[in-house]
Design an enzyme around this catalytic site. Structure first.
Site, short mmCIF file in Angstrom:
data_model
loop_
_atom_site.label_atom_id
_atom_site.label_comp_id
_atom_site.label_asym_id
_atom_site.label_seq_id
_atom_site.Cartn_x
_atom_site.Cartn_y
_atom_site.Cartn_z
N CYS A 133 0.85 -1.18 -0.01
CA CYS A 133 0.09 0.08 0.01
C CYS A 133 0.94 1.32 -0.25
CB CYS A 133 -0.98 -0.09 1.24
SG CYS A 133 -2.06 1.50 1.29
N CYS A 136 -0.66 3.96 2.15
CA CYS A 136 -0.14 3.97 3.45
C CYS A 136 1.28 4.26 3.83
CB CYS A 136 -0.59 2.46 4.08
SG CYS A 136 -2.17 1.70 3.17
N ASP A 137 2.21 3.62 2.97
CA ASP A 137 3.42 3.43 3.49
C ASP A 137 4.26 4.48 2.51
OD1 ASP A 137 2.87 1.65 5.40
OD2 ASP A 137 3.10 0.04 4.18
#
Ligand code: NAP
Length: 315
Positions: A133, A136-137
């Site tokens: 992701c 997200c990261d």
């Protein structure tokens, strides 16, 4: 044990749309959200192709609005994770980590999860340099070098997203042609930070505590080489989340729940909607549409059950 006429498992666009339709039709509805209320869309940035939002809308906001809308019409949104399901008796039983539920109708909308490469080294580095992701990261890789594996829409979107953070993004694909849409391809080809490595597969992930590189093999020449990267984003497709139902419901050979055009499974009063039963479209709008269809059918069959004397004595 809590009983509902309709239980929905999964809180992505399919589950939430089903909850909205059923609750609005006066059916006692509960929806088990699982660990990630809102589903996979919570992890995306702007959703530009959900009708009604010409300027786009964040995945998070879209899902929060769907949840509010379902709740407004009386759906019970329960933040619990289904851990076992019994479809062999009616009413169906669903156990969560803290309670047990029974229901006359069930809609399965558990979605799909990212596929992994299956390398032994991959497990070691999950959360330590391997991610599925970018939204997200991605921010963890500011100024660093990363790679994305895959050639579909997800891989290209991940790569484009990562160019906002990383100084270089390798896109590693096992063929010499992308599966992604032309529009996305063009954006990626025009981005100077993205370097494509064609006809190549990752055969090992290298590092001590964290990822420091990968070993790739050119599938044409058979030659191996190493590439220094700080992060690996795996974007090679998805697999349906059906482990709870696997031995109880008809699945196809890729593990998707088999449904007919009315979202009915092979078990009467059990419906499936969204990515758990869709390997073709996998869009928020198609998931929402299938959730709507599943709810309309569930409501219809529940009405028939009531006419026949529901609730029966076992409720
Ligand atoms: P996908 O379309 O199935 O693409 C998976 C990619 O990974 C393919 O390029 C495939 O290579 C590659 N791959 C599969 N297994 C591999 C392995 N073991 N090793 C190396 N490479 C491997 O999956 P997706 O990109 O996640 O997309 C899923 C669905 O969501 C699609 O229908 C897509 O259109 C949709 N989606 C849409 C949007 C959007 O509309 N904005 C965004 C994201 C996703 P091959 O090409 O050689 O098979």
């Amino acid at each position: 044990m809590r009983h509902f006429e309709l239980l929905i498992i999964g809180a992505g666009p399919a589950g939430l749309t089903a909850a909205l339709y059923a609750a609005r039709d006066g059916v006692e509805t509960a929806l088990l959200t699982g660990d990630l209320p809102g589903g996979a869309l919570m992890l995306t940035t702007t959703v530009e192709n959900f009708p009604g939002f010409p300027d786009g809308i964040s995945g998070y906001e879209l899902m929060m609005r769907m949840m509010q809308q379902a709740e407004k019409f009386g759906a019970n949104i329960v933040r619990e994770n289904a851990i076992s399901v019994d479809l062999k008796t009616h009413p169906f039983r669903v156990r969560t980590n803290s309670d047990e539920y029974s229901c006359a109708a069930l809609i399965i909308a558990t979605g799909a999860s990212p596929k992994m490469l299956g390398l032994p080294s991959e497990e070691k580095f999950i959360g330590r340099g391997i991610s599925t992701c970018a939204t997200c990261d991605g921010f963890l890789y500011r100024g660093k070098v990363v790679c994305v594996i895959g050639g579909g829409n997800t891989a290209i979107e991940e790569a484009l997203h990562l160019t906002a953070h990383a100084r270089k993004v390798f896109l590693i694909h096992r063929r010499d042609q992308l599966r992604a849409t032309k529009a996305l391809q063009e954006r990626a080809f025009a981005n100077e930070k993205i370097e494509f490595i064609w006809n190549s597969v990752v055969i090992d992930i290298l590092g001590e505590e964290r990822v420091s590189g990968i070993k790739i093999r050119d599938v044409i020449s058979g030659q191996d080489r190493q590439l220094s990267v700080d992060g690996v984003f795996v974007a090679i497709g998805r697999k349906p989340n059906t482990s709870l139902f696997a031995d109880q419901i008809r699945l196809d050979d890729e593990g998707y729940i088999v449904v007919d055009e009315l979202q009915r499974t092979n078990i009467p009063m059990v419906f499936a909607a969204g990515d758990v039963s869709d390997k073709t479209f996998r869009q928020a709008v198609t998931a929402a549409a299938s959730g709507c269809k599943a709810a309309i059918m569930a409501v219809r069959y529940l009405a028939e059950l009531k006419e026949a004397g529901y609730p029966p004595p076992w409720v």
